[in-house]
Motif scaffolding. Structure first.
Motif, mmCIF file in Angstrom:
data_model
loop_
_atom_site.group_PDB
_atom_site.id
_atom_site.type_symbol
_atom_site.label_atom_id
_atom_site.label_comp_id
_atom_site.label_asym_id
_atom_site.label_seq_id
_atom_site.Cartn_x
_atom_site.Cartn_y
_atom_site.Cartn_z
ATOM 1 N N GLU A 116 0.964 -1.266 -0.119
ATOM 2 C CA GLU A 116 -0.136 0.023 -0.003
ATOM 3 C C GLU A 116 0.893 1.289 0.016
ATOM 4 O OE1 GLU A 116 -3.335 0.757 0.217
ATOM 5 O OE2 GLU A 116 -3.875 -1.259 -0.145
ATOM 6 N N GLN A 117 0.271 2.381 -0.749
ATOM 7 C CA GLN A 117 1.263 3.493 -0.888
ATOM 8 C C GLN A 117 1.506 4.021 0.481
ATOM 9 O OE1 GLN A 117 1.847 4.873 -3.724
ATOM 10 N NE2 GLN A 117 3.068 6.446 -2.879
ATOM 11 N N ASP A 118 0.788 3.883 1.667
ATOM 12 C CA ASP A 118 1.234 4.541 2.737
ATOM 13 C C ASP A 118 2.116 3.792 3.497
ATOM 14 O OD1 ASP A 118 -0.777 6.578 2.379
ATOM 15 O OD2 ASP A 118 -2.190 5.629 3.635
ATOM 16 N N ARG A 158 4.637 1.969 2.036
ATOM 17 C CA ARG A 158 5.936 2.161 1.112
ATOM 18 C C ARG A 158 7.342 2.909 2.047
ATOM 19 N NH1 ARG A 158 3.224 2.798 -4.705
ATOM 20 N NH2 ARG A 158 1.913 0.758 -4.685
ATOM 21 N N GLY A 159 8.332 2.517 1.915
ATOM 22 C CA GLY A 159 9.313 3.069 2.315
ATOM 23 C C GLY A 159 9.755 2.787 3.876
ATOM 24 N N HIS A 160 9.105 1.733 4.608
ATOM 25 C CA HIS A 160 9.072 1.486 5.626
ATOM 26 C C HIS A 160 9.641 -0.082 5.711
ATOM 27 C CE1 HIS A 160 7.177 4.751 7.087
ATOM 28 N NE2 HIS A 160 6.246 4.632 6.354
ATOM 29 N N GLY A 161 10.038 -0.777 4.922
ATOM 30 C CA GLY A 161 10.752 -2.091 4.813
ATOM 31 C C GLY A 161 9.800 -3.182 4.585
ATOM 32 N N VAL A 162 8.399 -2.799 4.207
ATOM 33 C CA VAL A 162 7.453 -3.988 4.160
ATOM 34 C C VAL A 162 7.787 -4.807 3.053
ATOM 35 C CG1 VAL A 162 5.163 -4.577 3.863
ATOM 36 C CG2 VAL A 162 5.740 -2.721 5.316
ATOM 37 N N GLY A 163 8.153 -4.333 1.936
ATOM 38 C CA GLY A 163 8.454 -5.020 0.624
ATOM 39 C C GLY A 163 9.762 -5.793 0.938
#
Length: 85
Positions: free
Chosen positions: A8-10, A12-17
């Protein structure tokens, strides 16, 4: 094969992927996989960068999909009429 993973866009950038991909790699290796294929659209620049950082290498490949159509209603051989149910 890894397909259809979108963060999800919100989030992203937090290491989820990274976490999802690494968990998948770990699971695949535990199950004896020697390789993992992954598909990603070229427009997903950040995702493709992540995959390359994690060790995936771009392959020269064509991806094809055949999607069948729903079957046409069957017709009786006599007089071309639809069967009664």
């Amino acid at each position: 094969m890894i397909e259809h993973v979108v963060v999800e866009q919100d989030a992203r950038g937090h290491g989820v992927g990274t976490a999802l991909t690494m968990a998948t790699i770990d699971l695949a290796q535990q199950q004896g996989a020697r390789s993992i294929d992954l598909t990603s659209r070229t427009s997903r620049v950040a995702a493709n960068h992540l995959y390359q950082q994690l060790g995936f290498r771009l392959r020269d490949s064509n991806v094809y999909r055949y999607q069948s159509q729903p079957p046409a209603p069957s017709r009786c051989l006599d007089h071309g009429k639809l069967p009664r149910h």
